[in-house]
Scaffold this motif. Structure first.
Motif: not given
Length: 261
Positions: A154-158, A169-173, A195-196
């Protein structure tokens, strides 16, 4: 027009005026009419920052342009939901979708890959295509409830999405609050969240938090200026009370309130 008597006798955290850089409330529109949108704006427009049309509702909503005009007049940013753009990309018509979104008046678009098979490289290319005309919100995470998040991925993609031109960045929920940054019971996955937050900074993340307990958790963890997303239109004022310590879940954070023993 009747005058509104605004109370000022309580000690509450200062709320920055719009346009806000943090403390963003991002709402999800599941198909409300222009009249319904006007009602929300009349009661809570000052508390709404980004208005997202959920899923593909924008494609079938014949009141869309009227609604977008109302939102523009109220100083609310408008965001095309990521699912519709994903489907357009899958069908080879992403540019036509972006052209249409610009023509009808969207200011933001969400770029995601939670519905169709899109790899990270294609997602970043789509972000770059959209970033020239829109503010891009890049969603990270999966809608699959069976998927166990790997915080480092997730960190790498963000970070890569921001590097490609995304503003947030939108964190999926999801609207359910049971996938991505949450387990199947709706409890936050603290490891993914931390992490994000460490990688990106909370001012550049919108945490999807459709449930009151989730909203309170993020406010308690990061403070009243945390960015919250996928808030229901009927929950905007409820979220504002959480931010301001006007609800028992967060009252002890912001004011001299003695909790009930």
């Amino acid at each position: 027009m009747a005058f509104v008597i605004v109370p000022d006798f309580l000690s509450v955290p200062e709320r920055p005026a719009k346009p806000r850089q943090d403390g963003i409330t991002h709402v999800i529109d599941t198909g409300v009419t222009p009249a319904g949108a006007a009602d929300v704006l009349r009661a809570a427009g000052d508390a709404v920052d980004i208005w997202k049309t959920g899923w593909g509702t924008a494609y079938v909503d014949r009141g869309l342009e009227q609604k977008l005009a109302l939102l523009r007049e109220s100083g609310v940013a408008t965001c095309l939901g990521g699912t519709m753009l994903e489907i357009a990309w899958c069908q080879g018509v992403a540019d036509a979708c972006l052209d249409w979104a610009a023509a009808v008046g969207f200011t933001h678009v969400e770029v995601s890959r939670g519905t169709v098979a899109m790899d990270a490289a294609h997602k970043r290319a789509l972000i770059r295509r959209a970033a020239g005309r829109f503010v891009v919100l890049a969603e990270v995470g999966t809608k699959d409830p069976a998927d166990t998040p790997v915080p480092a991925l997730w960190r790498e993609e963000a970070l890569a999405d921001l590097g490609a031109g995304a503003a947030l960045v939108v964190a999926e929920g999801r609207q359910s609050g049971t996938v991505g940054i949450y387990d199947d019971a709706g409890a936050p996955r603290a490891g993914v969240v931390e992490e994000l937050a460490e990688a990106v900074g909370t001012d550049r993340i919108v945490f999807e938090a459709p449930r009151a307990a989730q909203q309170a958790w993020f406010i308690r963890r990061f403070g009243p200026r945390v960015n919250l997303g996928n808030v229901g239109l009927g929950e905007v004022l409820s979220v504002e009370t959480l931010r301001l310590g006007l609800r028992s879940d967060t009252a002890d954070l912001h004011a001299a309130v003695r909790p009930v023993p």
